[in-house]
Design a protein around this motif. Structure first.
Motif, PDB file in Angstrom:
ATOM      1  N   UNK B 125      38.597  32.988  32.199  1.00  0.00           N
ATOM      2  CA  UNK B 125      38.798  31.863  31.290  1.00  0.00           C
ATOM      3  C   UNK B 125      37.765  31.875  30.169  1.00  0.00           C
ATOM      4  N   UNK B 126      36.536  32.300  30.486  1.00  0.00           N
ATOM      5  CA  UNK B 126      35.482  32.302  29.472  1.00  0.00           C
ATOM      6  C   UNK B 126      35.346  33.665  28.801  1.00  0.00           C
ATOM      7  N   UNK B 127      36.153  34.651  29.235  1.00  0.00           N
ATOM      8  CA  UNK B 127      36.121  35.975  28.627  1.00  0.00           C
ATOM      9  C   UNK B 127      34.775  36.668  28.732  1.00  0.00           C
ATOM     10  N   UNK B 128      34.234  36.755  29.947  1.00  0.00           N
ATOM     11  CA  UNK B 128      32.934  37.410  30.131  1.00  0.00           C
ATOM     12  C   UNK B 128      32.980  38.848  29.630  1.00  0.00           C
ATOM     13  N   UNK B 129      31.911  39.254  28.968  1.00  0.00           N
ATOM     14  CA  UNK B 129      31.806  40.631  28.496  1.00  0.00           C
ATOM     15  C   UNK B 129      31.371  41.538  29.637  1.00  0.00           C
ATOM     16  N   UNK B 130      31.638  42.803  29.467  1.00  0.00           N
ATOM     17  CA  UNK B 130      31.120  43.782  30.422  1.00  0.00           C
ATOM     18  C   UNK B 130      31.980  43.885  31.657  1.00  0.00           C
ATOM     19  N   UNK B 131      31.749  44.948  32.419  1.00  0.00           N
ATOM     20  CA  UNK B 131      32.542  45.172  33.625  1.00  0.00           C
ATOM     21  C   UNK B 131      32.203  44.161  34.705  1.00  0.00           C
ATOM     22  N   UNK B 132      33.186  43.885  35.546  1.00  0.00           N
ATOM     23  CA  UNK B 132      32.959  42.984  36.669  1.00  0.00           C
ATOM     24  C   UNK B 132      32.025  43.673  37.670  1.00  0.00           C
ATOM     25  N   UNK B 133      30.895  43.053  38.011  1.00  0.00           N
ATOM     26  CA  UNK B 133      29.975  43.675  38.976  1.00  0.00           C
ATOM     27  C   UNK B 133      30.510  43.510  40.405  1.00  0.00           C
ATOM     28  N   UNK B 134      31.516  44.296  40.721  1.00  0.00           N
ATOM     29  CA  UNK B 134      32.229  44.129  41.996  1.00  0.00           C
ATOM     30  C   UNK B 134      31.313  44.220  43.201  1.00  0.00           C
ATOM     31  N   UNK B 135      30.400  45.195  43.140  1.00  0.00           N
ATOM     32  CA  UNK B 135      29.551  45.413  44.320  1.00  0.00           C
ATOM     33  C   UNK B 135      28.731  44.161  44.638  1.00  0.00           C
ATOM     34  N   UNK B 136      28.076  43.615  43.588  1.00  0.00           N
ATOM     35  CA  UNK B 136      27.237  42.433  43.804  1.00  0.00           C
ATOM     36  C   UNK B 136      28.076  41.243  44.248  1.00  0.00           C
ATOM     37  N   UNK B 137      29.244  41.090  43.649  1.00  0.00           N
ATOM     38  CA  UNK B 137      30.091  39.937  43.982  1.00  0.00           C
ATOM     39  C   UNK B 137      30.590  40.034  45.418  1.00  0.00           C
ATOM     40  N   UNK B 138      31.065  41.222  45.793  1.00  0.00           N
ATOM     41  CA  UNK B 138      31.591  41.377  47.153  1.00  0.00           C
ATOM     42  C   UNK B 138      30.475  41.257  48.189  1.00  0.00           C
ATOM     43  N   UNK B 139      29.284  41.748  47.828  1.00  0.00           N
ATOM     44  CA  UNK B 139      28.167  41.620  48.754  1.00  0.00           C
ATOM     45  C   UNK B 139      27.825  40.146  48.967  1.00  0.00           C
TER      46      UNK B 139
END
Lengths: 238, 243
Positions: B125-139
């Motif tokens: 919704x806010x259009x975050x720049x950059x790749x999604x930090x999947x590793x940190x989020x899933x951790x």
């Protein structure tokens, strides 16, 4: 009439841990701050060296707000749970008492228990300060009573709301989840506009007069109580 | 065992539990949106949104929710002699306890997935720049779930013991409120089981809370240790529970 129903309510909560929780709440807040001061005595004494009582009261009140919000939800749920659990609403309301008075008594029970909690917290705060070696001649009684009783009155709408939800809904997961949300929202309440009730227990407003927050809370509390009584009187009993 | 899973499912499916599970992720989503909007994250927007939302979600809500779920799983049995009825059937108490525990953890997993969805929603919704930090989020999401393992075990034990719905929650609140003080302490925070969901969910680097820069070994040692103790105690009580 109301007084007699209320005394019946006090009979019903015997042995149901409600009094225990009403004491445990302030005891937990004072105990946690006692632990906090015990572990970091020198640091905190240095921090508050000009005004140790003021510092202690601020620390106590920081824990009081979330405890008050979750406490009022739990007490409301436990009091209503007595009827829900034994399917006794029909029996209670079949008695020759007005339904409005039954609702008012449940709400009043919650308010009175929390009033006792707030009073105990004042006593325990003084006891904690005395234990920590603060000068008993310097106790800022006005500040202390304001800090503990003003949020109590400002939180009146939430006490009535939780009683209303707990009495109306059979599954207590809903009122308790609303209570948890309320606690978390209230912790960030100081960021809201003045009209949001979650801000009132913080005693902050544009006019800088804590009493306005208290009056707003008391007024909305009465309005909700009347609305709850009116709705409960029309409610079918299952 | 499978039949037990099915019978618990029947008791659960048409209840408010689904709304309850969505409450915290929704709240975190709203706060995450409002709190990150207009700030210049300089590429770290994902991490600051995660930190903000995780703090809100895991400091009090997630540990308390564990108690609500556990109490809900025992609600039908406490009403009207349900325990007697259920345990009179040819089912093993151990299996029943295990199935109820699995459901508590399943509901928490659902909550965590909804939290993940809320975070991704805020980012989109806010259009975050950059790749999604999947590793940190899933951790963070997975760590928060694992940190609830011991809490769920204790709450299930308490919920089977106390007939009132609010009473086990009161126990839970008493144990969770110290989080407000403990989370600021790097000395005591790592050892307090109820603080673990928060410590596990806040992303490791930066964001200045004292207790987070700790090895996974410490965290999981505490979590695993209390998990074994609470689960054994809860199970041992349930085996002897008079009905």
């Amino acid at each position: 009439m109301l007084a007699r129903i209320l005394s019946a309510e006090f009979l019903k909560i015997r042995g149901k841990m409600l009094w225990f929780l009403a004491v445990l709440g302030p005891l937990g807040v004072a105990g946690l701050q006692g632990l906090n001061y015990g572990l970091r005595y020198d640091y905190l004494m240095n921090l508050y060296q000009d005004d140790p009582w003021g510092g202690l009261i601020r620390d106590v009140s920081a824990l009081t707000l979330p405890t008050l919000f979750i406490g009022l939800a739990i007490l409301a749920s436990m009091a209503a749970g007595i009827e829900h659990q034994t399917n006794a609403w029909k029996q209670t309301l079949a008695l020759p008492v007005p339904k409005t008075a039954v609702f008012a008594a449940k709400a009043l029970l919650n308010v009175l228990l929390l009033f006792v909690s707030s009073t105990l917290l004042a006593v325990m705060t003084i006891a904690l300060g005395a234990t920590l070696g603060f000068d008993l001649g310097d106790i800022p009684y006005g500040d202390l009573l304001q800090t503990l009783y003003y949020p109590f009155f400002a939180a009146l709408p939430f006490m009535v709301l939780q009683v209303w939800l707990s009495v109306t809904l059979a599954n207590q997961a809903v009122p308790l989840t609303v209570g948890i949300i309320g606690m978390i929202v209230a912790m960030f309440g100081s960021r809201f506009d003045d009209w949001v009730p979650y801000k009132w227990p913080h005693l902050l407003n544009g006019a800088g007069e804590p009493l306005y927050s208290v009056l707003a809370g008391a007024a909305l509390g009465v309005v909700l109580l009347l609305a709850g009584m009116a709705q409960f009187a029309r409610k079918d009993v299952s | 065992m499978l039949r037990l899973v099915r019978s618990e499912w029947m008791k659960l499916r048409r209840t408010v539990i689904w709304i309850v599970a969505a409450a915290s992720p929704l709240l975190a989503g709203v706060v995450g949106y409002a709190g990150t909007r207009g700030t210049d994250g300089e590429g770290a927007e994902w991490m600051s949104a995660l930190a903000l939302m995780a703090a809100l979600h895991a400091m009090l809500f997630l540990p308390l929710l564990t108690g609500v779920f556990a109490a809900l799983l025992c609600r039908f049995e406490h009403a009207g002699g349900g325990w007697k009825q259920l345990l009179a059937l040819p089912v093993s108490r151990t299996q029943l306890f295990a199935v109820k525990y699995m459901y508590v953890m399943f509901l928490l997993l659902l909550t965590q997935l909804l939290f993940l969805a809320a975070l991704l929603g805020v980012g989109a919704a806010l259009g975050f720049q950059g790749p999604v930090p999947w590793l940190a989020i899933l951790r963070s999401v997975g760590g928060g779930w694992v940190a609830c393992l011991p809490l769920a075990a204790l709450q299930l034990g308490v919920s089977t013991a106390l007939p009132s719905f609010a009473a086990p929650l009161a126990v839970n609140v008493v144990l969770t409120m110290p989080n407000l003080l403990v989370m600021n302490s790097s000395t005591y925070g790592p050892y307090y089981p109820w603080a673990q969901p928060l410590l596990a969910m806040i992303p490791m680097e930066g964001h200045g809370m004292a207790a987070i820069n700790l090895s996974a070994t410490t965290l999981f040692g505490v979590i695993l240790g209390s998990f074994v103790v609470f689960l054994t105690a809860g199970w041992a009580y349930f085996m002897r529970k008079p009905v």
